[in-house]
Design an enzyme around this catalytic site. Sequence first.
Site, PDB file in Angstrom:
ATOM      1  N   ASP A  87      62.053  96.288  55.884  1.00  0.00           N
ATOM      2  CA  ASP A  87      61.500  97.478  55.250  1.00  0.00           C
ATOM      3  C   ASP A  87      61.865  97.433  53.769  1.00  0.00           C
ATOM      4  OD1 ASP A  87      64.033  99.950  56.228  1.00  0.00           O
ATOM      5  OD2 ASP A  87      64.130  98.151  55.009  1.00  0.00           O
ATOM      6  N   ASP A 123      57.815  99.745  65.354  1.00  0.00           N
ATOM      7  CA  ASP A 123      59.259  99.487  65.449  1.00  0.00           C
ATOM      8  C   ASP A 123      59.944 100.806  65.761  1.00  0.00           C
ATOM      9  OD1 ASP A 123      59.096 100.495  62.455  1.00  0.00           O
ATOM     10  OD2 ASP A 123      61.193 100.618  63.116  1.00  0.00           O
ATOM     11  N   CYS A 139      61.808  95.551  87.363  1.00  0.00           N
ATOM     12  CA  CYS A 139      62.226  95.004  86.064  1.00  0.00           C
ATOM     13  C   CYS A 139      62.982  93.694  86.250  1.00  0.00           C
ATOM     14  CB  CYS A 139      63.104  96.027  85.337  1.00  0.00           C
ATOM     15  SG  CYS A 139      63.687  95.477  83.728  1.00  0.00           S
ATOM     16  N   CYS A 152      65.084  92.335  84.044  1.00  0.00           N
ATOM     17  CA  CYS A 152      66.240  92.197  83.145  1.00  0.00           C
ATOM     18  C   CYS A 152      67.530  92.046  83.953  1.00  0.00           C
ATOM     19  CB  CYS A 152      66.320  93.406  82.212  1.00  0.00           C
ATOM     20  SG  CYS A 152      67.250  94.805  82.874  1.00  0.00           S
ATOM     21  N   CYS A 176      68.815  95.127  85.925  1.00  0.00           N
ATOM     22  CA  CYS A 176      68.077  95.481  87.153  1.00  0.00           C
ATOM     23  C   CYS A 176      68.201  94.405  88.223  1.00  0.00           C
ATOM     24  CB  CYS A 176      66.609  95.715  86.815  1.00  0.00           C
ATOM     25  SG  CYS A 176      66.381  97.120  85.726  1.00  0.00           S
ATOM     26  N   HIS A 219      67.986  96.337  79.092  1.00  0.00           N
ATOM     27  CA  HIS A 219      66.942  96.879  79.971  1.00  0.00           C
ATOM     28  C   HIS A 219      65.854  97.579  79.149  1.00  0.00           C
ATOM     29  CE1 HIS A 219      64.735  99.033  82.998  1.00  0.00           C
ATOM     30  NE2 HIS A 219      64.889 100.109  82.228  1.00  0.00           N
TER      31      HIS A 219
END
Length: 373
Positions: A93, A267, A305, A307, A310, A336
């Site tokens: 930014d 974002d 999920c 990840c 999970c 997650h």
Amino acid sequence: MSPKVTFDLHATDGKARTGVISTPRGDIRTPAFMPVGTAATVKAMMPESVRSTGADILLGNTYHLMLRPTAERIDRLGGLHKFMNWERPILTDSGGFQVMSLAALRKLTEKGVTFKSHVDGSKHEITPERSMEIQKLLGSDIVMCFDECPALPATDEKVAESMRMSMRWAARSRDAFGDRPGHALFGIQQGGVTQELRAESAEKLREIEFDGYAVGGLAVGEGQDAMFGVLDYAPDMLPVNKPRYLMGVGKPDDIVGAVARGIDMMDCVLPSRSGRTGQAYTRHGVVNIKNARHIDDPRPLDENCSCPACRNYSRAYLSHVFRSNEMISGMLLTWHNLQYFQDIMAGMREAIAAGTFTSWQADFHAGREQGDV
Ligand SMILES: CCOC(=O)Nc1nc2cc3nc(NC)[nH]c3cc2c(=O)[nH]1
Ligand SMILES: [Zn+2]
């Protein structure tokens, strides 16, 4: 990858689009969600873990990095990619938004902003020229114009005045950026929630000509209805063949609504920040892991999920390590949430390409009816 930064639109479904931004450091599949790596790290995550969630690009913050460790030091050490061990694209930014929200004793003039560091009280100045210099020292692939995001509530003339200064700063940013093949400069549309001002800003940005266009001045407390109201017309004012970036958004339903209105990139700190405060976003709604109902629950956060949280842990365990203030709590919930946000993006890219985005949205909203699960 390509020696230049190019944007190829692959498919549209209604106003939603899917495509690829090609850069020398890698491709960015759109619609894209950018995890925020504020101080040269996506908090609580190793870079390879961020990549494993499907992220193609990260966001870095000019304001933070210019204060600590400084852009000059990062440049001497080989640039931000090497410094933080993330070799794929980085968007930085301009510092405009954060200097106005984080710094002390700010003084804003036509030239730019002088301020005192929130870290050590040292005095600094950011101008469009200095912002371009900092982002060049960092080595970021996508550079943002130095702009001003007016605080709400603001009168129409204040918004108009601020937007017109931001457009003058956009021209100065463009001039200072120069010609840098393989790097992109994005302009930022301002104009609050006033269609005529948004149109004036878009016209000015088109005249100056940028590699991509951001819709600024939103997600500043106006609420989802007002934000979607602007998104119902603002993206269409921007060149159709360039990426459109909505900053600071958002909750999953904000993201889906923005993509449905023609946004390509977003974002937000939400997935990482809420991960550290015990909130997990799932297909069925938000899980507040500190809620007593999870203490004995052997189930994963979200059985769909992929990840590590999970696959390998129960809600009971996540409840325990959160209550015990263990570091692994922030690590697992952040991982997650970033995975879930990337799964939403992947699902939308696929649905838009297949022409099934309307039904994908219906499933998305249906699945989340349960609220706190
Ligand atoms: C990220 C690149 O944007 C800039 O350099 N300037 C800028 N940043 C913003 C960040 C924002 N975050 C939110 N909500 C969390 N709203 C934002 C607006 C801007 C903006 O207008 N201008
Ligand atoms: Zn998960």
